[in-house]
Design a protein around this motif. Structure first.
Motif, PDB file in Angstrom:
ATOM      1  N   ILE A  68      36.481  45.682  35.958  1.00 21.21           N
ATOM      2  CA  ILE A  68      37.423  45.965  37.058  1.00 21.21           C
ATOM      3  C   ILE A  68      38.928  46.630  37.091  1.00 21.21           C
ATOM      4  CG2 ILE A  68      37.982  45.881  39.732  1.00 21.21           C
ATOM      5  CD1 ILE A  68      34.861  44.625  39.568  1.00 21.21           C
ATOM      6  N   LEU A  69      39.346  45.515  36.246  1.00 26.82           N
ATOM      7  CA  LEU A  69      41.317  45.634  36.202  1.00 26.82           C
ATOM      8  C   LEU A  69      41.298  46.623  35.153  1.00 26.82           C
ATOM      9  CD1 LEU A  69      41.624  41.464  35.886  1.00 26.82           C
ATOM     10  CD2 LEU A  69      42.090  43.012  37.435  1.00 26.82           C
ATOM     11  N   ALA A  70      40.746  47.077  34.238  1.00 25.73           N
ATOM     12  CA  ALA A  70      41.057  48.792  33.069  1.00 25.73           C
ATOM     13  C   ALA A  70      41.106  49.358  34.372  1.00 25.73           C
ATOM     14  CB  ALA A  70      40.520  47.761  32.207  1.00 25.73           C
ATOM     15  N   LEU A  71      39.566  49.741  34.978  1.00 26.12           N
ATOM     16  CA  LEU A  71      39.649  49.659  35.844  1.00 26.12           C
ATOM     17  C   LEU A  71      40.653  50.813  36.509  1.00 26.12           C
ATOM     18  CD1 LEU A  71      37.316  52.697  36.932  1.00 26.12           C
ATOM     19  CD2 LEU A  71      36.524  51.184  39.108  1.00 26.12           C
ATOM     20  N   ALA A 120      37.660  45.716  45.819  1.00 27.51           N
ATOM     21  CA  ALA A 120      38.141  45.845  47.097  1.00 27.51           C
ATOM     22  C   ALA A 120      39.594  45.027  47.119  1.00 27.51           C
ATOM     23  CB  ALA A 120      37.441  45.150  48.525  1.00 27.51           C
ATOM     24  N   ARG A 121      39.467  44.290  46.369  1.00 30.84           N
ATOM     25  CA  ARG A 121      40.743  43.324  46.047  1.00 30.84           C
ATOM     26  C   ARG A 121      42.227  43.692  45.272  1.00 30.84           C
ATOM     27  NH1 ARG A 121      40.389  38.895  41.898  1.00 30.84           N
ATOM     28  NH2 ARG A 121      40.681  40.577  40.229  1.00 30.84           N
ATOM     29  N   GLU A 122      41.523  44.680  44.607  1.00 29.73           N
ATOM     30  CA  GLU A 122      42.336  45.168  43.442  1.00 29.73           C
ATOM     31  C   GLU A 122      42.989  46.744  44.527  1.00 29.73           C
ATOM     32  OE1 GLU A 122      43.625  44.741  40.602  1.00 29.73           O
ATOM     33  OE2 GLU A 122      42.982  42.769  41.414  1.00 29.73           O
ATOM     34  N   ALA A 123      41.864  47.206  45.403  1.00 30.52           N
ATOM     35  CA  ALA A 123      42.814  48.527  46.398  1.00 30.52           C
ATOM     36  C   ALA A 123      43.036  48.127  47.382  1.00 30.52           C
ATOM     37  CB  ALA A 123      41.887  48.795  46.661  1.00 30.52           C
TER      38      ALA A 123
END
Ligand code: NAP
Length: 252
Positions: A68-71, A120-123
């Motif tokens: 997810i972090l890489a995405l 959602a956190r990353e967004a």
């Protein structure tokens, strides 16, 4: 580079692919995330580019925080994030809870729930006006199974979607003053590959005529609802969960 980016998790097939294509038509540069089907993701990107839009395909398992972090890092290189569609989801073979392994339940919750929460956190970290972002929208793809419960078939899946509904309402309130709206759609029976993946390839054909609308829905019918919820037309809708189920959740 794109002016405003939409990430669609599981954008290579089904509801996600339809959302990616409509999102590009609405002016987003689209990050088409996929788990393993590179050809399908490339087809979605090619269709968007053929229509004059911008898109990139990015592999990543939403069950993995590192992926997810890489995405999101790939998305940052493409342009500023304006929308997240938490669409990637899985089902498993029909079974009563008494026959389910803990490994199956853990995988279901990791992909369908933890993955959506971490995305959602990353967004939020990128879009929050309190963190220097420009605001944006998140749409979570739930299911009417959240209300029906999936008895005898997939209570693990239904429970993961019930939690999606709860997190939609909670996060919507949490970021309401940060320029971010958070909504969800609850699809009913939609004609995609997911039924075959869960071992029921004939589910749409068998159940369609008995549904309240006498047919299953299409991926595009769900995608249109997602795009509306993300649009300025839905500016007063947050914490809203829209059934796109042809009344399946209301009528028997
Ligand atoms: P689908 O046709 O099976 O497509 C699933 C998509 O998700 C594919 O793009 C797949 O990528 C991706 N994916 C699967 N696991 C992933 C993972 N771990 N990480 C990243 N991507 C992953 O599914 P669908 O029917 O369009 O379903 C989309 C969403 O709608 C799901 O959340 C599902 O629960 C929900 N929903 C569907 C229905 C329905 O009747 N179809 C009803 C209610 C809710 P690959 O192509 O690489 O495999």
């Amino acid at each position: 580079m794109a002016d405003r980016v939409m990430i669609v998790t599981g954008g290579s097939r089904g509801i996600g692919a339809a959302t990616a294509i409509l999102g590009a038509a609405a002016g987003y540069g689209v990050v088409v995330n996929y788990a393993s089907n590179r050809e399908a993701a490339d087809r979605v990107v090619a269709e968007i580019e053929a229509g004059g839009g911008k898109a990139i395909a990015v592999q990543g398992d939403v069950g993995s925080e590192a992926d997810i972090l890489a995405l999101f890092e790939a998305s940052d290189r493409f342009g500023p994030l304006a929308a997240l569609v938490n669409n990637a989801g899985i089902v498993d073979g029909a079974a009563p809870l008494a026959e389910m392994s803990a490994a199956r339940i853990e995988r279901m919750l990791r992909v369908n729930l933890t993955g959506s929460l971490v995305c959602a956190r990353e967004a939020v970290r990128r879009m929050s006006t309190k963190r220097g972002g420009k605001g944006g929208g998140i749409v979570n793809v739930s299911s009417v199974a959240a209300k029906l419960g999936g008895a005898g078939q997939y209570v693990d899946y239904a429970a993961s979607k019930g939690a999606i509904d709860t997190f939609t309402v909670g996060l919507a309130k949490e970021v309401i003053e940060e320029g971010i709206r958070v909504c969800a759609v609850r699809p009913g029976i939609i004609d995609t590959d997911i039924h075959a993946s869960g071992g029921q390839p004939n589910r749409v054909a068998e159940m369609g005529p008995g549904l309240p609308m006498r047919r299953a829905g299409t991926a595009e019918e769900v995608a249109r609802a997602i795009l509306w919820l993300l649009s300025p037309e839905a500016s007063y809708s947050t914490g809203a969960i829209l059934d796109v189920s042809g009344a399946r959740s209301i009528l028997p």
